[in-house]
Every structure is written in structure tokens, then in C-alpha cells.
Design an enzyme around this catalytic site. Sequence first.
Site, mmCIF file in Angstrom:
data_model
loop_
_atom_site.group_PDB
_atom_site.id
_atom_site.type_symbol
_atom_site.label_atom_id
_atom_site.label_comp_id
_atom_site.label_asym_id
_atom_site.label_seq_id
_atom_site.Cartn_x
_atom_site.Cartn_y
_atom_site.Cartn_z
ATOM 1 N N SER A 106 0.795 -1.224 0.000
ATOM 2 C CA SER A 106 0.000 0.000 0.000
ATOM 3 C C SER A 106 0.826 1.272 0.000
ATOM 4 O O SER A 106 0.301 2.351 -0.300
ATOM 5 C CB SER A 106 -0.946 0.013 1.211
ATOM 6 O OG SER A 106 -0.214 -0.128 2.420
ATOM 7 N N ASP B 204 -3.427 7.825 8.287
ATOM 8 C CA ASP B 204 -4.220 6.899 9.095
ATOM 9 C C ASP B 204 -3.279 6.122 10.004
ATOM 10 O O ASP B 204 -2.159 6.557 10.269
ATOM 11 C CB ASP B 204 -5.093 5.997 8.214
ATOM 12 C CG ASP B 204 -4.279 5.137 7.246
ATOM 13 O OD1 ASP B 204 -3.060 4.962 7.460
ATOM 14 O OD2 ASP B 204 -4.851 4.637 6.259
ATOM 15 N N HIS C 82 -0.398 4.622 7.287
ATOM 16 C CA HIS C 82 0.130 5.268 6.086
ATOM 17 C C HIS C 82 0.428 6.751 6.282
ATOM 18 O O HIS C 82 -0.366 7.472 6.906
ATOM 19 C CB HIS C 82 -0.873 5.116 4.942
ATOM 20 C CG HIS C 82 -1.285 3.709 4.698
ATOM 21 N ND1 HIS C 82 -2.457 3.178 5.215
ATOM 22 C CD2 HIS C 82 -0.674 2.705 4.015
ATOM 23 C CE1 HIS C 82 -2.551 1.900 4.846
ATOM 24 N NE2 HIS C 82 -1.487 1.596 4.124
#
Length: 356
Positions: free
Chosen positions: A48, A331, A334
Site C-alpha cells: 500500500s 491513518d 500510512h
Amino acid sequence: MAKPLTYLMISFPLFLSLAIPSGAQGEIRGLKRQRRLHDVKLFVFGDSYADTGNCPKSSASAWKEPYGITFPGEPAGRFSNGRVLTDYIASFLGIPSPLPYQLRNFGKKSFALGMNFAYGGTGVLNTLVKEPNMTIQINLFQQQLEENVYTKQDLNSSIAVVSVGGNDYATYMATNGSLQGFKAFTESVINQLAMNIKRIHGLGVRKVAVTTMEPLGCLPAIAASTSYQNCSETENLITKFHNKMLLKTVRKVNKESGNAAFGIIDLHRAFLSALKIQGNHTGNSSKFEGHPLKPCCVGVEREYSCGSIDKMSGAKKYLVCEKPQQSFFWDMIHPSHQGWHAVYSALKPSLRHQLY
């Protein structure tokens, strides 16, 4: 998964507008508008931190509000409020960010400067998500070569970035991995990673750069136990052990290849630099206000996360800070758009050596 749609008597431009989110459409237009500064192609593998839209809309938080509010202005598959590592690396190379593999059916010209195979939540080995691990991502890349999307000549000017985060270790711990077995597990991750990067190079990619692992103990998901005051020493020791083995392995494969085909993008050092981490404590000189380990977007309660909504009422079950530009983390895992920019700024002096 969403059911496939049948398009009858529909123009190609309208087809694109229906099939691709407007954020991705902007990137496709950007490919046509932006003047190529270098004849280079960028191929991206990993998780991610590098994914720009491969994960399914049906399950990935990256396709939900408020992700993408800073760039491109709406959710577009990035696990941040804006740009991620891939975007900044592409910017350094002077090319648009390569489009995700999931959009591969929209014409070769859109992928003239490379392709992104990274999927959020994945690892070197299998993780807790069903998306393709790194070995399968490389299979997808090889398939593009076999279908002549890219030629050997194309690959002469190509660079691969391999993003290796903590998903393998998160899976190991979540599946009751023991402390005694940690060393052997790390060796299995590094050995597989070495085979992966050698395989990418063997397929014709001129330079392969792999990231060190970010300081896991400084992620908000871990630092929350100290009210975001300090990093966890235990998780950071895991990171350091992984990175030590990685650096040793990359030196070894470079020696074997004889041409320095493999580079290191030191995310670990860049994170610590951006956060002004000393020991396991954040420094006062960090430009990110308040507690730099505290994320901007959080769930209203423990069972919720950034992007969560009430299934019955549709009410938002998350909170977003007033000034996202002053938060390093978006978050619990990340970096934010500004966080990634700070990481890129720390990386930039070494990138030319590692990528060329």
C-alpha cells in the site's frame, strides 16, 4: 466483486469516463500532456505504500472518502489523502506516475512509461489479504512482456521499485508467530525477496531498487499504546533486523551480478529523519505539529477506522483533523500527502545513485 457491465453502442470516450474514476482519468490525460523528460520506464511492485489503484473498490479503504481529498480530490485507490511513494519517485524521474495494472485494458499508449503492480496489504509472502503477493505481481509483469506490451529495448531504460513494508511481519504476529521463530521467518522473507528482485532483473529491467522497511514501532497503530508519544522499541528492533539482513543481501546480489543492478531506497532512515526520531522518541524540531506519530484520520471508536461508515445509516464513523498538511501520518499505517513529501525530501539526495 462488481458484476461486469455490458456496453452496447457506446463511444470509447464515454466508456472511459464510466470505467475509470475521474482521478485516474486525470492521470491518463497527464500522460498525454506531460512532456517526457527522460526515456525511462518505471515498474512498481509491493504494497500500500506504492499502490495507486490496484486494490478492489469493494474492499479497499483507499477507494472510500476521505482518502484522496488532497490529491486527486476524491478517492482514487491511494492509501493516503494524496500522493504516495510511487508518485514521488516518478516525479523524480521526470515522468507521470505509472498507471495501475488494473487499468491495463485501456491501451498500450497509456502505459508507455511503465506500470504499477503493487497491491495494498500484500507482502513478499502470503498475507491476510487475497490480493497477489510479490511473486504473483512479477508473474503479471512477465505476462505483459510475453504479450509484447514492452520490448527488450523498452526495458533497457527501465527501473523497478520494490516496496517492502511490514505486512509479512504483521501476518506473522497475527497468526501467533513465536519470538523463537522470528529469525527463521525473517530469513525466509529476505531469501524470497532476493529471488524476486533477481527475477525482475533477469526479465530485463536494468535497475531494481528495493525499500528498507519503515520503523514499524513508530506507526500510529503501534504508538497508540503510548498515546502517540513514543515508538515501540520491540517493533523497531524487528525492523532493524530485517533491514540489516536486506542490506547484506543486496550487497551480495550486486557482487554476484557484477554491475550494481540493485539499489536501496532507505525508507527507514527517511522516516526517522522526517519525524526527527531520536532513540524511540520524537524530537521537538519536527515540522509536524503536536504529536507527529498521531494520525490525521481515525475511527470514532476502536472498531472503526478511517473511511468507516455505519452500514445501516451511512453515517461517518471517522474523524479528520483540521490541518492534514500538518500531520505526518494520514491513518494508522500510512503517511499523509505531506508525510510522503517529507520522506521524499529526505530520500532525494540519494535517489540518483540508487536509481541510475
